[in-house]
Design a protein around this motif. Structure first.
Motif, mmCIF file in Angstrom:
data_model
loop_
_atom_site.group_PDB
_atom_site.id
_atom_site.type_symbol
_atom_site.label_atom_id
_atom_site.label_comp_id
_atom_site.label_asym_id
_atom_site.label_seq_id
_atom_site.Cartn_x
_atom_site.Cartn_y
_atom_site.Cartn_z
ATOM 1 N N GLU A 149 0.819 -1.208 0.000
ATOM 2 C CA GLU A 149 0.000 0.000 0.000
ATOM 3 C C GLU A 149 0.855 1.262 0.000
ATOM 4 O OE1 GLU A 149 -2.221 -3.373 1.898
ATOM 5 O OE2 GLU A 149 -0.233 -2.490 2.105
ATOM 6 N N HIS A 150 1.906 1.256 0.801
ATOM 7 C CA HIS A 150 2.743 2.452 0.871
ATOM 8 C C HIS A 150 3.639 2.594 -0.355
ATOM 9 C CE1 HIS A 150 1.549 2.082 5.133
ATOM 10 N NE2 HIS A 150 1.416 3.365 4.962
ATOM 11 N N SER A 151 4.028 1.487 -0.944
ATOM 12 C CA SER A 151 4.741 1.553 -2.210
ATOM 13 C C SER A 151 3.836 2.141 -3.282
ATOM 14 C CB SER A 151 5.206 0.158 -2.633
ATOM 15 O OG SER A 151 5.869 0.194 -3.881
ATOM 16 N N ALA A 152 2.561 1.750 -3.261
ATOM 17 C CA ALA A 152 1.604 2.293 -4.231
ATOM 18 C C ALA A 152 1.443 3.800 -4.053
ATOM 19 C CB ALA A 152 0.255 1.592 -4.075
ATOM 20 N N LEU A 153 1.296 4.247 -2.810
ATOM 21 C CA LEU A 153 1.183 5.682 -2.555
ATOM 22 C C LEU A 153 2.438 6.412 -3.023
ATOM 23 C CD1 LEU A 153 -0.383 5.732 1.036
ATOM 24 C CD2 LEU A 153 -1.532 6.241 -1.125
ATOM 25 N N PHE A 154 3.588 5.843 -2.721
ATOM 26 C CA PHE A 154 4.859 6.442 -3.123
ATOM 27 C C PHE A 154 4.917 6.614 -4.641
ATOM 28 C CE2 PHE A 154 9.350 5.750 -4.405
ATOM 29 C CZ PHE A 154 9.925 6.858 -3.798
ATOM 30 N N GLN A 155 4.511 5.581 -5.363
ATOM 31 C CA GLN A 155 4.553 5.642 -6.820
ATOM 32 C C GLN A 155 3.540 6.640 -7.376
ATOM 33 O OE1 GLN A 155 5.116 1.644 -8.774
ATOM 34 N NE2 GLN A 155 5.022 0.924 -6.659
ATOM 35 N N CYS A 156 2.353 6.689 -6.786
ATOM 36 C CA CYS A 156 1.332 7.635 -7.250
ATOM 37 C C CYS A 156 1.725 9.083 -6.950
ATOM 38 C CB CYS A 156 -0.015 7.320 -6.615
ATOM 39 S SG CYS A 156 -0.760 5.770 -7.187
ATOM 40 N N LEU A 157 2.389 9.298 -5.830
ATOM 41 C CA LEU A 157 2.822 10.647 -5.463
ATOM 42 C C LEU A 157 3.964 11.139 -6.351
ATOM 43 C CD1 LEU A 157 2.656 10.349 -1.580
ATOM 44 C CD2 LEU A 157 1.305 11.921 -2.989
ATOM 45 N N GLU A 158 4.668 10.207 -6.991
ATOM 46 C CA GLU A 158 5.734 10.602 -7.895
ATOM 47 C C GLU A 158 5.203 11.400 -9.082
ATOM 48 O OE1 GLU A 158 9.445 9.729 -7.949
ATOM 49 O OE2 GLU A 158 8.646 10.117 -5.965
ATOM 50 N N ALA A 159 3.909 11.255 -9.376
ATOM 51 C CA ALA A 159 3.312 11.980 -10.507
ATOM 52 C C ALA A 159 3.204 13.473 -10.241
ATOM 53 C CB ALA A 159 1.923 11.406 -10.822
ATOM 54 N N ASN A 160 3.195 13.855 -8.975
ATOM 55 C CA ASN A 160 3.071 15.272 -8.624
ATOM 56 C C ASN A 160 3.638 15.455 -7.231
ATOM 57 O OD1 ASN A 160 2.252 17.851 -7.853
ATOM 58 N ND2 ASN A 160 0.441 17.774 -9.164
ATOM 59 N N ARG A 161 4.797 16.052 -7.134
ATOM 60 C CA ARG A 161 5.491 16.131 -5.854
ATOM 61 C C ARG A 161 5.070 17.319 -5.003
ATOM 62 N NH1 ARG A 161 11.569 13.819 -7.183
ATOM 63 N NH2 ARG A 161 10.870 12.108 -8.517
ATOM 64 N N ASP A 162 4.130 18.131 -5.479
ATOM 65 C CA ASP A 162 3.604 19.234 -4.679
ATOM 66 C C ASP A 162 2.543 18.664 -3.748
ATOM 67 O OD1 ASP A 162 2.460 21.445 -3.550
ATOM 68 O OD2 ASP A 162 2.215 22.562 -5.426
ATOM 69 N N ARG A 163 2.922 18.375 -2.510
ATOM 70 C CA ARG A 163 1.996 17.726 -1.578
ATOM 71 C C ARG A 163 0.790 18.629 -1.264
ATOM 72 N NH1 ARG A 163 4.992 13.356 0.532
ATOM 73 N NH2 ARG A 163 6.029 12.572 -1.332
ATOM 74 N N GLY A 164 0.914 19.924 -1.523
ATOM 75 C CA GLY A 164 -0.213 20.816 -1.303
ATOM 76 C C GLY A 164 -1.370 20.539 -2.241
ATOM 77 N N GLU A 165 -1.111 19.830 -3.330
ATOM 78 C CA GLU A 165 -2.170 19.501 -4.285
ATOM 79 C C GLU A 165 -2.838 18.162 -3.985
ATOM 80 O OE1 GLU A 165 -0.464 19.790 -8.163
ATOM 81 O OE2 GLU A 165 -0.135 21.964 -8.020
#
Length: 378
Positions: A149-165
């Motif tokens: 699950e956390h690997s999946a989140l990590f990979q999905c977050l790679e698409a947009n590194r602005d955590r504010g979005e």
């Protein structure tokens, strides 16, 4: 990309699969460490020829030392031996897969060596998240998630590194073997019943945690720390098929999901090879034959462990250590036939009510909270 790897917890489910990845990807095992599985450790040591093989159990280590006397493998024992394996200078990465609170100090030891730490021991962040992240920053260690699950989140977050979005993180949950049952229907659950996970092959403790949904609660707390997100921005959805491993929803309401067959070797490999992707041993996902994908809400009344974990997440401080310590002890009692399935949540709730949480804790505060929680459910 890692070349030499220490596997902490090599004889467990994650450890065994990690060694499959290491072999398939042409890496080397610099050191192996586990608790007490002598026979399997001997087999692994003979195959992978690490410089160090460590067992926390002194008696088991003595047996292993005799078994490996014809090799040049250095056999170590006790916590000190495991810590030496965690810090071996020849390894550039460590897979932290020791079960439970026992993994905290070896994981921290690897972090303090500035290694790439592939984190499969979620209790490390549940119990000591802020402290662990601060140490990683101070020593220049990189943490990469191994949980699917956390690997999946990590990979999905790679698409947009602005955590504010990011609007929210969505952790998927198989629901375990008892999804759809009421609390009353869970009263007579046996150990054998609880160990029948529908999708994953895992160790006994994590399989029981999946059955109570405590595992998903621990993952929520872990996600808070890994991705620096408040608990209000983390959701859980039951996805029985375990094909979508987690999702990220962005502020424009777009969702990104990571899919794959339920095979832990894929997230293990990505944690070791990031940012590269290389061929490996994990199974492909056959979209033509995987069937419909379904989603539902978790039942917090039937599975109160998830609700207790969310409460601990909101409380912060040593609440995670209290939650985890009580749960580890209660699950051990259940597996030993000394308490009932529904008693696990009741014992955790009791510990959370009796042991006061400490904010901004030191390591000693965390260890004390863990011990107090265990004692409260004995």
């Amino acid at each position: 990309m890692s070349q030499k790897v220490t596997v902490l917890g090599s004889t467990g489910s994650i450890g065994r699969q990690s060694l499959e990845v290491i072999a398939a990807c042409g890496m080397e095992a610099a050191a192996l460490a586990a608790n007490s599985s002598v026979k399997l450790m001997e087999e692994q040591a003979r195959r992978f020829r690490p410089a160090i093989a460590a067992l926390a159990d002194e008696k088991a280590a003595a047996d292993l030392r005799v078994r490996l006397a014809d090799t040049n493998i250095h056999v170590l024992s006790g916590l000190e031996g495991v810590l030496e394996a965690a810090t071996i200078s020849s390894a550039d990465a460590a897979i932290a897969a020791l079960v439970g609170m026992a993994g905290l100090r070896p994981t921290l030891a690897a972090i303090r060596e500035g290694k790439r730490v592939c984190l499969a021991n979620k209790e490390t962040l549940v119990c000591a998240g802020p402290l662990v992240l601060e140490e990683a920053k101070d020593y220049g260690a990189k943490l990469y998630p191994v949980d699917s699950e956390h690997s999946a989140l990590f990979q999905c977050l790679e698409a947009n590194r602005d955590r504010g979005e990011v609007k929210r993180l969505i952790l998927t949950c198989s629901g375990g073997p008892f999804y759809g049952r009421t609390r009353a229907e869970l009263a007579g659950i046996t150990v054998e019943d609880a160990l029948k996970h529908p999708n994953w092959s895992m160790g006994a403790k994590i399989t029981v945690d999946s059955a109570t949904l405590m595992n998903k609660g621990l993952e929520v707390i872990e996600a808070m720390h890994l991705y620096r997100m408040p608990v209000e921005k983390i959701s859980v959805v039951v996805h029985r098929e375990s094909m979508i491993h987690s999702l990220v929803e962005y502020c424009d309401n777009a969702m990104l999901a990571q899919l794959g067959a339920p095979d832990m070797r894929l997230p293990i490999q990505y944690a070791l090879t990031y940012p590269k992707r290389v061929p490996g041993p994990s199974a492909p996902l056959d979209l033509w034959n995987c069937g419909p994908l379904t989603f539902g809400a978790p039942d917090l009344e039937a599975f109160p462990c998830l609700a207790l974990a969310l409460e601990a997440a909101k409380t912060g401080g040593t609440a995670g250590a209290i939650l985890n310590g009580a749960n580890e002890e209660a699950v051990a009692q259940f597996l030993a036939g000394k308490t009932g399935f529904l008693d696990i949540a009741a014992k955790v709730e009791k510990a959370m009510a009796q042991v006061p949480p400490v904010q901004n804790p030191t390591m000693q505060d965390i260890l004390d909270a863990d011990q107090a929680a265990r004692e409260s459910v004995m």
